[in-house]
Design a protein around this motif. Structure first.
Motif, PDB file in Angstrom:
ATOM      1  N   GLY A   1       0.817  -1.218   0.000  1.00 43.96           N
ATOM      2  CA  GLY A   1       0.000   0.000   0.000  1.00 43.96           C
ATOM      3  C   GLY A   1       0.843   1.257   0.000  1.00 43.96           C
ATOM      4  N   VAL A   2       1.933   1.274   0.777  1.00 40.76           N
ATOM      5  CA  VAL A   2       2.827   2.435   0.799  1.00 40.76           C
ATOM      6  C   VAL A   2       3.423   2.646  -0.587  1.00 40.76           C
ATOM      7  CG1 VAL A   2       5.044   3.301   1.664  1.00 40.76           C
ATOM      8  CG2 VAL A   2       3.372   2.338   3.256  1.00 40.76           C
ATOM      9  N   TYR A   3       3.900   1.569  -1.189  1.00 39.31           N
ATOM     10  CA  TYR A   3       4.486   1.669  -2.533  1.00 39.31           C
ATOM     11  C   TYR A   3       3.449   2.196  -3.527  1.00 39.31           C
ATOM     12  CZ  TYR A   3       6.241   0.375  -7.092  1.00 39.31           C
ATOM     13  OH  TYR A   3       6.611   0.411  -8.405  1.00 39.31           O
ATOM     14  N   HIS A   4       2.259   1.646  -3.479  1.00 34.15           N
ATOM     15  CA  HIS A   4       1.199   2.067  -4.404  1.00 34.15           C
ATOM     16  C   HIS A   4       0.876   3.551  -4.206  1.00 34.15           C
ATOM     17  CE1 HIS A   4      -2.430   1.993  -6.811  1.00 34.15           C
ATOM     18  NE2 HIS A   4      -3.084   2.507  -5.791  1.00 34.15           N
ATOM     19  N   ARG A   5       0.760   3.983  -2.977  1.00 32.93           N
ATOM     20  CA  ARG A   5       0.435   5.392  -2.720  1.00 32.93           C
ATOM     21  C   ARG A   5       1.581   6.313  -3.131  1.00 32.93           C
ATOM     22  NH1 ARG A   5      -4.163   6.644   0.379  1.00 32.93           N
ATOM     23  NH2 ARG A   5      -5.260   4.762   0.942  1.00 32.93           N
ATOM     24  N   TRP A   6       2.832   5.899  -2.864  1.00 32.29           N
ATOM     25  CA  TRP A   6       3.958   6.720  -3.303  1.00 32.29           C
ATOM     26  C   TRP A   6       3.987   6.826  -4.822  1.00 32.29           C
ATOM     27  CZ3 TRP A   6       8.722   5.035   0.057  1.00 32.29           C
ATOM     28  CH2 TRP A   6       8.667   5.701   1.279  1.00 32.29           C
ATOM     29  N   ARG A   7       3.768   5.705  -5.470  1.00 30.28           N
ATOM     30  CA  ARG A   7       3.766   5.701  -6.935  1.00 30.28           C
ATOM     31  C   ARG A   7       2.638   6.587  -7.472  1.00 30.28           C
ATOM     32  NH1 ARG A   7       2.105   0.692  -9.724  1.00 30.28           N
ATOM     33  NH2 ARG A   7       1.526   1.658 -11.640  1.00 30.28           N
ATOM     34  N   HIS A   8       1.479   6.466  -6.896  1.00 27.53           N
ATOM     35  CA  HIS A   8       0.320   7.263  -7.313  1.00 27.53           C
ATOM     36  C   HIS A   8       0.549   8.746  -7.014  1.00 27.53           C
ATOM     37  CE1 HIS A   8      -3.812   8.251  -8.225  1.00 27.53           C
ATOM     38  NE2 HIS A   8      -3.905   8.864  -7.064  1.00 27.53           N
ATOM     39  N   ARG A   9       1.147   9.039  -5.874  1.00 22.46           N
ATOM     40  CA  ARG A   9       1.405  10.423  -5.495  1.00 22.46           C
ATOM     41  C   ARG A   9       2.355  11.089  -6.484  1.00 22.46           C
ATOM     42  NH1 ARG A   9       4.826  12.035  -0.375  1.00 22.46           N
ATOM     43  NH2 ARG A   9       6.394  11.343  -1.833  1.00 22.46           N
ATOM     44  N   ASP A  10       3.388  10.371  -6.903  1.00 20.92           N
ATOM     45  CA  ASP A  10       4.334  10.929  -7.865  1.00 20.92           C
ATOM     46  C   ASP A  10       3.643  11.262  -9.179  1.00 20.92           C
ATOM     47  OD1 ASP A  10       6.354  10.739  -6.033  1.00 20.92           O
ATOM     48  OD2 ASP A  10       7.125   8.843  -6.815  1.00 20.92           O
ATOM     49  N   HIS A  11       2.741  10.392  -9.622  1.00 18.88           N
ATOM     50  CA  HIS A  11       2.030  10.646 -10.875  1.00 18.88           C
ATOM     51  C   HIS A  11       1.061  11.816 -10.731  1.00 18.88           C
ATOM     52  CE1 HIS A  11       3.833   7.305 -12.844  1.00 18.88           C
ATOM     53  NE2 HIS A  11       3.289   6.399 -12.051  1.00 18.88           N
ATOM     54  N   SER A  12       0.409  11.934  -9.590  1.00 18.84           N
ATOM     55  CA  SER A  12      -0.547  13.034  -9.420  1.00 18.84           C
ATOM     56  C   SER A  12       0.187  14.366  -9.305  1.00 18.84           C
ATOM     57  CB  SER A  12      -1.447  12.803  -8.212  1.00 18.84           C
ATOM     58  OG  SER A  12      -0.697  12.845  -7.023  1.00 18.84           O
ATOM     59  N   GLU A  13       1.393  14.384  -8.670  1.00 18.83           N
ATOM     60  CA  GLU A  13       2.172  15.621  -8.603  1.00 18.83           C
ATOM     61  C   GLU A  13       2.638  16.032  -9.991  1.00 18.83           C
ATOM     62  OE1 GLU A  13       5.320  15.035  -5.839  1.00 18.83           O
ATOM     63  OE2 GLU A  13       3.984  15.073  -4.098  1.00 18.83           O
ATOM     64  N   ASP A  14       3.045  15.053 -10.823  1.00 17.61           N
ATOM     65  CA  ASP A  14       3.465  15.365 -12.188  1.00 17.61           C
ATOM     66  C   ASP A  14       2.306  15.948 -12.978  1.00 17.61           C
ATOM     67  OD1 ASP A  14       6.005  14.485 -11.665  1.00 17.61           O
ATOM     68  OD2 ASP A  14       5.709  12.506 -12.590  1.00 17.61           O
ATOM     69  N   ALA A  15       1.108  15.398 -12.790  1.00 15.71           N
ATOM     70  CA  ALA A  15      -0.061  15.879 -13.518  1.00 15.71           C
ATOM     71  C   ALA A  15      -0.379  17.307 -13.121  1.00 15.71           C
ATOM     72  CB  ALA A  15      -1.255  14.968 -13.257  1.00 15.71           C
TER      73      ALA A  15
END
Length: 130
Positions: free
Chosen positions: A108-122
């Motif tokens: 879950g931590v990995y998934h959220r970190w990965r998702h957070r990076d994509h949302s910040e880029d967007a």
């Protein structure tokens, strides 16, 4: 005063055990906490598999000695958990379950970190018209 300090040590020890077991889920909200959790997890494993004394148990024993009591019989886990919270015979299943819970929290931590990076880029590359 020694009894109060021993009781506070027990509470802090229980909170540390909860952090070791559930800290990965807390890191879903506060990602940087994962490093504190990983240190706690490593320490918890070391204390349980190697002859390394737990500082919380040592501190509680110190306060027990101040009251004229002896060391915790069998240590913290044996005294407070085994036979009270769960039977000691469940220990292998609880160990496997704990590993599964920590692994799931890390996914879950990995998934959220990965998702957070994509949302910040967007958000950083968003184009606003007008």
């Amino acid at each position: 005063m020694a009894k109060f300090l021993a009781d506070v040590t027990v509470v802090v020890h229980i909170l540390a055990l909860l952090l070791i077991g559930l800290g990965g889920f807390v890191a879903w909200r506060w990602p940087k906490l994962i490093f504190v959790h990983m240190l706690g997890l490593a320490w918890g494993i070391l204390v349980n598999v190697a002859p390394v004394p737990c500082p919380f148990t040592a501190l509680e024993n110190f306060f027990r000695h101040q009251q004229g009591l002896g060391d915790l019989p069998g240590g913290f886990n044996a005294y407070y958990l085994y036979g009270t919270v769960f039977p000691q015979s469940w220990l292998p299943a609880i160990g496997i379950g704990a590993i599964a819970v920590v692994a799931y929290s890390y996914v879950g931590v990995y998934h959220r970190w990965r998702h957070r990076d994509h949302s910040e880029d967007a958000h950083a590359h968003a184009v606003h018209l007008g």
